[in-house]
Design a protein around this motif. Structure first.
Motif: not given
Lengths: 291, 286
Positions: B94, B96, B98, B224-225, B229
Motif C-alpha cells: 500500500r 502513502f 503524506w 486504515t489509512d 497516518l
C-alpha cells in the motif's frame, strides 16, 4: 551615571524556588542559552544548554540521581564534573573526554541562583551592603522587561514606589506631587511626595537612597514619614541587548499572612513598572506605575 | 537567492508538492532554496512550474516531473533523473504520500536524524525502542555510485509499525541517494522476510527551514489509512521536538563542534559525503 554591566560579575539568574530537585530550567544571559538544574539531592548546576554530541538543548532532558540525561540519545552527564559518564548506544564505552558540557560557577543566596559565565569570576558578590539580616530578605517575583539592561537599571535607580504598610484602599490613586533626584558615583538619592486620591489633604513623603552593588544589584533603602522603612532590592539579569530580567526582593519582618500581602503589593508594583518602562514614550502621566 | 547555492544542492530534483494537492486556481506556491516558486495545473493535470524571482522573458520556467505521488522540480541542471525506488513496485504494497510538515531547521539535520538508531529508546520510547535495550550493534556503511548505504542495522522495537502487535527485532537498511532524501528499508512485522519502505523527501525552503514529505510502501492489511497516518504523525512529531531544538540549526560538517562515537557511523559518513560533494547549503563549518 549609567549602569555598566561587567561580564566578570555575578548575576541573579533564577529564583531558587522555581527549580525543584530533579528539575531543569533554561534562559539566556548575555545571549548565551544556559540550563540550570538540580540533582535529586538538591545540588544546583548551571550549564551551557547544549549537548556536545548532537547539539540538543539539555533543558529538554531529565535528571536521574546526580546525572543529567539528554533527551536525544540518553547521554548521561555527571553533575559534579559535567563530563559524559554513560552512552546508552555503547554501554561499554567510557564517555570521551571531549563529551563535556561547559559549566558555569553558581551558588544560591537570598532565594536566588547566582551565576557567572566567566570562570575566574572573583569572590561572591558582597551582600553586606543590603544592611539587612539575611532571613528578613524575601524574594517577590521576577519580571522581564523588553528594554536594554542599562536603561532598565537607570530607571529603577530612581523609581518611585509606595512602601508596603501604607493604606492603599480601593480606588486610592497615587499622585506624585514632586520628585527630586540626585545621582552620584554609586547610586542616587531621591525624594517624592505623593497624595492619595481619596484624601487630597493626606500627603506622604518618601526618601530613598539607592546603592548600586556589583553593578547589577540595586539596593534601595527607603523611609517614608508614616514610619515604614526597609529595602527594596532589584537584581538585574542582562538577557541580551533588548531584554532584561529583574528579580525583585524586599526586606522586613513579617507574619506569614502579611508576608503574602507584601509580596502581592510589590509584585503588582513590579508589573506596572514593567509597563511603564516599556511604554515610557507615552503621556508622562502614564509613567506613574500606580495609575 | 539569499545565498549562493552549491552545485551539488542546486542540481538536484526536489519534491515541491504532492500530486493531488492544489490551491485555488489550481496553483500552489512554495519556496525552494530561498526562491519563491509557483506550480500551475492545466486542464489535463499537467503541472508547469515557474520561479517568481524572474520574469517570463528571463526564462522563469522550471522543469516538472511526477514521481512517487509528488511533483518534482529543480533550479539547476540535474545530471540524471529522479532516483529509482524499484522495491516500491512490488505486488501487495500500500502506498502513502503524506503532505509536507514544515520544520524550522536545516533539512540536513532532518536526514541525519532519520539515519540515527540510537535515539529510538529516548525519543520514540515504547514504540521504536525502549530502555534498557539501547545498544546499537555495529553496522556497515558503504558508498555505492555516490550514494550512502547503511547496512546490517538491527534494533529491538516494541512497536515497529502500526501493524506490529508485539516487540520484534527489526533489521534496517538506509540509503541516501540525494543530500535531502533518505530511504529506509525495515523488516515488515507482517512478513518478516520482506521490507517496508519509508522515504523522507526534504524540500529545503531556506538553509534553516524545510518542508518534509514522507512516502511509505507498506504491507499492512489491517489498519486504515488514517490509523497508519496517525502512527506516522506520532513518530514525526517526536522527531520534530528534537530537530527544532538542536543548536545550531545548520549541520556542522567540520567535525569539531559535535562529538561522535562508533554508533554515529552513519551520521559521520553522511557528513563526510556531503563535504566530499562540496555541499554547503544548510551546513556550517564548526
Amino acid at each position: 551615571m549609567s549602569i555598566n554591566f561587567n561580564k566578570y560579575h555575578w548575576f541573579a539568574f533564577y529564583a531558587s524556588q522555581q527549580i525543584m530537585p530533579a528539575e531543569i530550567r533554561a534562559r539566556s544571559m548575555w545571549n548565551t542559552d544556559i540550563a540550570v538544574w538540580r540533582e535529586e539531592n538538591g545540588s544546583i548546576h548551571a550549564w551551557k544548554n547544549r549537548c556536545p554530541h548532537r547539539g540538543m538543548r539539555l533543558s529538554y532532558g531529565f535528571i536521574r540521581g546526580s546525572q543529567l540525561v539528554c533527551l536525544y540519545h540518553g547521554w548521561n552527564y555527571e553533575g559534579a564534573t559535567a563530563q559524559c559518564s554513560y552512552i546508552p548506544a555503547q554501554p561499554n564505552l567510557k564517555g570521551p573526554k571531549t563529551a563535556c558540557v561547559r559549566d558555569f560557577a553558581c551558588f544560591e543566596k537570598h532565594g536566588l541562583v547566582w551565576i557567572s559565565t566567566v570562570a575566574e569570576a572573583e569572590k561572591e558578590p558582597d551582600f553586606s551592603d543590603f544592611g539587612e539580616a539575611e532571613q528578613t530578605i524575601h524574594f517577590c517575583r521576577s519580571i522581564f522587561v523588553n528594554e536594554s539592561p542599562g536603561l532598565v537599571g537607570e530607571i529603577l535607580k530612581t523609581s518611585i514606589f509606595i512602601p508596603y504598610g501604607n493604606d492603599l484602599a480601593d480606588g486610592a490613586k497615587l499622585k506624585i506631587e514632586t520628585s527630586q533626584a540626585e545621582h552620584h558615583q554609586t547610586g542616587a538619592n531621591y525624594q517624592a511626595i505623593w497624595q492619595s486620591g481619596r484624601d487630597k489633604k493626606k500627603k506622604t513623603e518618601l526618601t530613598c537612597q539607592t546603592e548600586v552593588r556589583n553593578n547589577a544589584i540595586l539596593v534601595n533603602h527607603y523611609k517614608d514619614d508614616q514610619g515604614n522603612e526597609g529595602s527594596l532590592i532589584f537584581a538585574l539579569l542582562p538577557i541580551d541587548d533588548k531584554k532584561t530580567g529583574v528579580h525583585v526582593l524586599f526586606s522586613g519582618d513579617f507574619s506569614s499572612q502579611s508576608l503574602t500581602s507584601a509580596k502581592r503589593h510589590y509584585a503588582k508594583w513590579a508589573k506596572r513598572m514593567r509597563w511603564s518602562i516599556e511604554n515610557r514614550n507615552l503621556q508622562t502621566d502614564s509613567f506613574n506605575p500606580w495609575i | 537567492m539569499s545565498k549562493i547555492v552549491d552545485p551539488f544542492t542546486l542540481n538536484q530534483w526536489y519534491a515541491v508538492r504532492t500530486e493531488n494537492k492544489n490551491g485555488p486556481d489550481r496553483t500552489h506556491r512554495t519556496r525552494l532554496l530561498g526562491v519563491d516558486i509557483i506550480c500551475q495545473d492545466d486542464e489535463n493535470g499537467q503541472v508547469s512550474i515557474r520561479r517568481l524571482d524572474r520574469t517570463e522573458s528571463q526564462d522563469s520556467e522550471l522543469p516538472s516531473r511526477k514521481r512517487y505521488g509528488l511533483v518534482w522540480t529543480s533550479l539547476g541542471m540535474p545530471e540524471s533523473g529522479i532516483f529509482e525506488m524499484p522495491e516500491t513496485e512490488e505486488e501487495g504494497r500500500r502506498h502513502f504520500v503524506w503532505d509536507a510538515v514544515t520544520v524550522k531547521t536545516s533539512g540536513l539535520r532532518a536526514i541525519e536524524n532519520f539515519l540515527d538508531l540510537a535515539h529510538f529508546p529516548y525519543v520514540h520510547s515504547g514504540i521504536l525502542g525502549e530502555e534498557p535495550l539501547t545498544e546499537v550493534t555495529d553496522y556497515q556503511v558503504e558508498r555505492i555510485n555516490n550514494e550512502i548505504w547503511v547496512k546490517d542495522c538491527s534494533f529491538h522495537q516494541p512497536k515497529a509499525a502500526a501493524i506490529a502487535e508485539e516487540g520484534i527485532h527489526v533489521n534496517y537498511i538506509y540509503r541516501v541517494p540525494h543530500p535531502f532524501v533518505s530511504i529506509l528499508y525495515k523488516t515488515c512485522p507482517l512478513f518478516p522476510e520482506k521490507f517496508d519502505v519509508i522515504a523522507l523527501m526534504v524540500l529545503p525552503r531556506e538553509e534553516d527551514v524545510c518542508d518534509i514529505y514522507t512516502t511509505a510502501s507498506l504491507f499492512d492489511n489491517v489498519n486504515t489509512d488514517v490509523e497508519i497516518l496517525h502512527f506516522q504523525q506520532k513518530i514525526f512529531l517526536q522527531d520534530r521536538l528534537i530537530l527544532e531544538n538542536q543548536v545550531p540549526k545548520l549541520l556542522p560538517l567540520g567535525g569539531r563542534s559535535e562529538v561522535s562515537v562508533r554508533a554515529d557511523a552513519a551520521s559521520i559518513a553522511y557528513r563526510r559525503w556531503l563535504l566530499d560533494n562540496g555541499l554547503s547549503y544548510g551546513a556550517c563549518t564548526g
